[in-house]
Design a protein around this motif. Structure first.
Motif, PDB file in Angstrom:
ATOM      1  N   ALA A 145       0.839  -1.194   0.000  1.00 51.23           N
ATOM      2  CA  ALA A 145       0.000   0.000   0.000  1.00 51.23           C
ATOM      3  C   ALA A 145       0.876   1.247   0.000  1.00 51.23           C
ATOM      4  O   ALA A 145       2.034   1.205   0.410  1.00 51.23           O
ATOM      5  CB  ALA A 145      -0.897  -0.002   1.233  1.00 51.23           C
ATOM      6  N   LYS A 146       0.314   2.347  -0.429  1.00 48.86           N
ATOM      7  CA  LYS A 146       0.995   3.639  -0.381  1.00 48.86           C
ATOM      8  C   LYS A 146       1.136   4.040   1.089  1.00 48.86           C
ATOM      9  O   LYS A 146       0.189   3.943   1.848  1.00 48.86           O
ATOM     10  CB  LYS A 146       0.190   4.682  -1.144  1.00 48.86           C
ATOM     11  N   THR A 147       2.330   4.498   1.470  1.00 45.88           N
ATOM     12  CA  THR A 147       2.544   4.829   2.881  1.00 45.88           C
ATOM     13  C   THR A 147       3.063   6.239   3.108  1.00 45.88           C
ATOM     14  O   THR A 147       2.982   6.742   4.221  1.00 45.88           O
ATOM     15  CB  THR A 147       3.529   3.837   3.539  1.00 45.88           C
ATOM     16  N   VAL A 148       3.653   6.868   2.103  1.00 50.85           N
ATOM     17  CA  VAL A 148       4.188   8.221   2.265  1.00 50.85           C
ATOM     18  C   VAL A 148       3.740   9.099   1.108  1.00 50.85           C
ATOM     19  O   VAL A 148       3.194   8.615   0.116  1.00 50.85           O
ATOM     20  CB  VAL A 148       5.737   8.221   2.354  1.00 50.85           C
ATOM     21  N   LYS A 149       4.008  10.396   1.225  1.00 52.42           N
ATOM     22  CA  LYS A 149       3.644  11.352   0.193  1.00 52.42           C
ATOM     23  C   LYS A 149       4.313  10.984  -1.137  1.00 52.42           C
ATOM     24  O   LYS A 149       5.465  10.556  -1.158  1.00 52.42           O
ATOM     25  CB  LYS A 149       4.094  12.755   0.627  1.00 52.42           C
ATOM     26  N   ASN A 150       3.568  11.180  -2.233  1.00 50.38           N
ATOM     27  CA  ASN A 150       4.135  10.953  -3.569  1.00 50.38           C
ATOM     28  C   ASN A 150       5.292  11.912  -3.821  1.00 50.38           C
ATOM     29  O   ASN A 150       5.239  13.067  -3.411  1.00 50.38           O
ATOM     30  CB  ASN A 150       3.084  11.217  -4.657  1.00 50.38           C
ATOM     31  N   ARG A 151       6.294  11.462  -4.549  1.00 48.35           N
ATOM     32  CA  ARG A 151       7.377  12.344  -4.987  1.00 48.35           C
ATOM     33  C   ARG A 151       7.021  12.995  -6.321  1.00 48.35           C
ATOM     34  O   ARG A 151       7.619  13.997  -6.703  1.00 48.35           O
ATOM     35  CB  ARG A 151       8.676  11.549  -5.136  1.00 48.35           C
ATOM     36  N   VAL A 152       6.069  12.410  -7.048  1.00 47.96           N
ATOM     37  CA  VAL A 152       5.573  12.953  -8.311  1.00 47.96           C
ATOM     38  C   VAL A 152       4.055  12.916  -8.244  1.00 47.96           C
ATOM     39  O   VAL A 152       3.483  11.947  -7.737  1.00 47.96           O
ATOM     40  CB  VAL A 152       6.057  12.104  -9.516  1.00 47.96           C
TER      41      VAL A 152
ATOM     42  N   LEU B 109      -5.573  17.288  -3.341  1.00 45.20           N
ATOM     43  CA  LEU B 109      -6.495  16.192  -3.052  1.00 45.20           C
ATOM     44  C   LEU B 109      -5.727  14.887  -3.111  1.00 45.20           C
ATOM     45  O   LEU B 109      -4.573  14.847  -3.538  1.00 45.20           O
ATOM     46  CB  LEU B 109      -7.619  16.151  -4.098  1.00 45.20           C
ATOM     47  N   ALA B 110      -6.383  13.797  -2.747  1.00 42.81           N
ATOM     48  CA  ALA B 110      -5.845  12.455  -2.938  1.00 42.81           C
ATOM     49  C   ALA B 110      -6.894  11.642  -3.674  1.00 42.81           C
ATOM     50  O   ALA B 110      -8.093  11.781  -3.420  1.00 42.81           O
ATOM     51  CB  ALA B 110      -5.519  11.803  -1.598  1.00 42.81           C
ATOM     52  N   ASP B 111      -6.441  10.799  -4.607  1.00 46.24           N
ATOM     53  CA  ASP B 111      -7.372   9.909  -5.308  1.00 46.24           C
ATOM     54  C   ASP B 111      -7.829   8.807  -4.343  1.00 46.24           C
ATOM     55  O   ASP B 111      -7.386   8.772  -3.183  1.00 46.24           O
ATOM     56  CB  ASP B 111      -6.744   9.372  -6.602  1.00 46.24           C
ATOM     57  N   PRO B 112      -8.710   7.904  -4.745  1.00 45.64           N
ATOM     58  CA  PRO B 112      -9.215   6.881  -3.812  1.00 45.64           C
ATOM     59  C   PRO B 112      -8.153   5.972  -3.192  1.00 45.64           C
ATOM     60  O   PRO B 112      -8.405   5.355  -2.161  1.00 45.64           O
ATOM     61  CB  PRO B 112     -10.199   6.076  -4.666  1.00 45.64           C
ATOM     62  N   GLU B 113      -6.947   5.899  -3.790  1.00 48.51           N
ATOM     63  CA  GLU B 113      -5.881   5.089  -3.191  1.00 48.51           C
ATOM     64  C   GLU B 113      -4.838   5.950  -2.477  1.00 48.51           C
ATOM     65  O   GLU B 113      -3.797   5.453  -2.063  1.00 48.51           O
ATOM     66  CB  GLU B 113      -5.228   4.199  -4.242  1.00 48.51           C
ATOM     67  N   GLY B 114      -5.115   7.245  -2.355  1.00 52.86           N
ATOM     68  CA  GLY B 114      -4.220   8.119  -1.589  1.00 52.86           C
ATOM     69  C   GLY B 114      -3.160   8.838  -2.388  1.00 52.86           C
ATOM     70  O   GLY B 114      -2.330   9.544  -1.806  1.00 52.86           O
ATOM     71  N   ASN B 115      -3.141   8.702  -3.717  1.00 52.12           N
ATOM     72  CA  ASN B 115      -2.169   9.412  -4.537  1.00 52.12           C
ATOM     73  C   ASN B 115      -2.561  10.880  -4.651  1.00 52.12           C
ATOM     74  O   ASN B 115      -3.689  11.198  -5.005  1.00 52.12           O
ATOM     75  CB  ASN B 115      -2.088   8.799  -5.946  1.00 52.12           C
ATOM     76  N   GLU B 116      -1.608  11.775  -4.369  1.00 51.62           N
ATOM     77  CA  GLU B 116      -1.898  13.203  -4.384  1.00 51.62           C
ATOM     78  C   GLU B 116      -2.086  13.725  -5.806  1.00 51.62           C
ATOM     79  O   GLU B 116      -1.492  13.227  -6.749  1.00 51.62           O
ATOM     80  CB  GLU B 116      -0.765  13.992  -3.710  1.00 51.62           C
ATOM     81  N   LEU B 117      -2.901  14.776  -5.902  1.00 49.69           N
ATOM     82  CA  LEU B 117      -3.069  15.549  -7.127  1.00 49.69           C
ATOM     83  C   LEU B 117      -3.419  16.953  -6.721  1.00 49.69           C
ATOM     84  O   LEU B 117      -3.972  17.173  -5.634  1.00 49.69           O
ATOM     85  CB  LEU B 117      -4.151  14.965  -8.038  1.00 49.69           C
ATOM     86  N   CYS B 118      -3.061  17.915  -7.553  1.00 53.10           N
ATOM     87  CA  CYS B 118      -3.402  19.312  -7.271  1.00 53.10           C
ATOM     88  C   CYS B 118      -4.321  19.826  -8.359  1.00 53.10           C
ATOM     89  O   CYS B 118      -4.205  19.437  -9.524  1.00 53.10           O
ATOM     90  CB  CYS B 118      -2.142  20.170  -7.211  1.00 53.10           C
ATOM     91  N   VAL B 119      -5.238  20.697  -7.973  1.00 55.74           N
ATOM     92  CA  VAL B 119      -6.149  21.338  -8.925  1.00 55.74           C
ATOM     93  C   VAL B 119      -5.947  22.829  -8.779  1.00 55.74           C
ATOM     94  O   VAL B 119      -6.074  23.382  -7.693  1.00 55.74           O
ATOM     95  CB  VAL B 119      -7.624  20.963  -8.629  1.00 55.74           C
ATOM     96  N   SER B 120      -5.594  23.454  -9.893  1.00 55.45           N
ATOM     97  CA  SER B 120      -5.378  24.903  -9.864  1.00 55.45           C
ATOM     98  C   SER B 120      -6.249  25.587 -10.914  1.00 55.45           C
ATOM     99  O   SER B 120      -6.818  24.950 -11.770  1.00 55.45           O
ATOM    100  CB  SER B 120      -3.908  25.238 -10.119  1.00 55.45           C
TER     101      SER B 120
END
Length: 142
Positions: free
Chosen positions: A86-93, A131-142
């Motif tokens: 599982a994802k455990t830390v902040k994404n680097r990308v 935000l984070a997608d349903p699996e916790g991957n970050e994304l930004c909306v600008s």
């Protein structure tokens, strides 16, 4: 020399996440050729255990991809690849979605589709919502 590339996202459920991102971006899930998959099994190059059913179709279990409706000339492909951890830390990308004047509406739509609000960001006059997608991957909306 310039290279073509795709962006790969590790995840637990590649088909579910590909569907979510296709909806989020207005992109298309790549079709998988059921005949080709069956042929690979029949020839001994793959097993039934390497497949699953998603949306009523036979697909490779460990991967799904999406692409811009304008094709690969318009934007790189996104591949969602199954991994056991599982994802455990902040994404680097991460992806930044440029919604412009529709930012708040896009954020609300994504939250309604299962995203999680993380925080607001600001750098000088530029602002965004992370935000984070349903699996916790970050994304930004600008």
């Amino acid at each position: 020399m310039a290279y073509e590339f795709q962006v790969t996202v590790d995840c637990a459920e590649p088909h579910v996440l590909a569907d979510w991102w296709a909806e989020a971006l207005g992109w298309e899930v790549e079709a998988q050729d059921e005949g080709f998959i069956r042929s690979m099994i029949e020839q001994g190059h793959a097993t039934e255990a390497e497949t699953t059913r998603h949306g009523g179709k036979l697909v490779w279990a460990t991967g799904a991809a999406i692409r811009h409706p304008g094709g690969l000339e318009r934007a790189p492909r996104l591949l969602f690849q199954q991994v056991p951890e599982a994802k455990t830390v902040k994404n680097r990308v991460h992806l930044d979605l440029r919604a412009g004047d529709d930012r708040d509406a896009v954020v609300q739509r994504l939250l309604g589709n299962g995203a999680t609000y993380l925080h607001d960001g600001r750098q000088g006059p530029h602002t965004w919502v992370t935000l984070a997608d349903p699996e916790g991957n970050e994304l930004c909306v600008s």
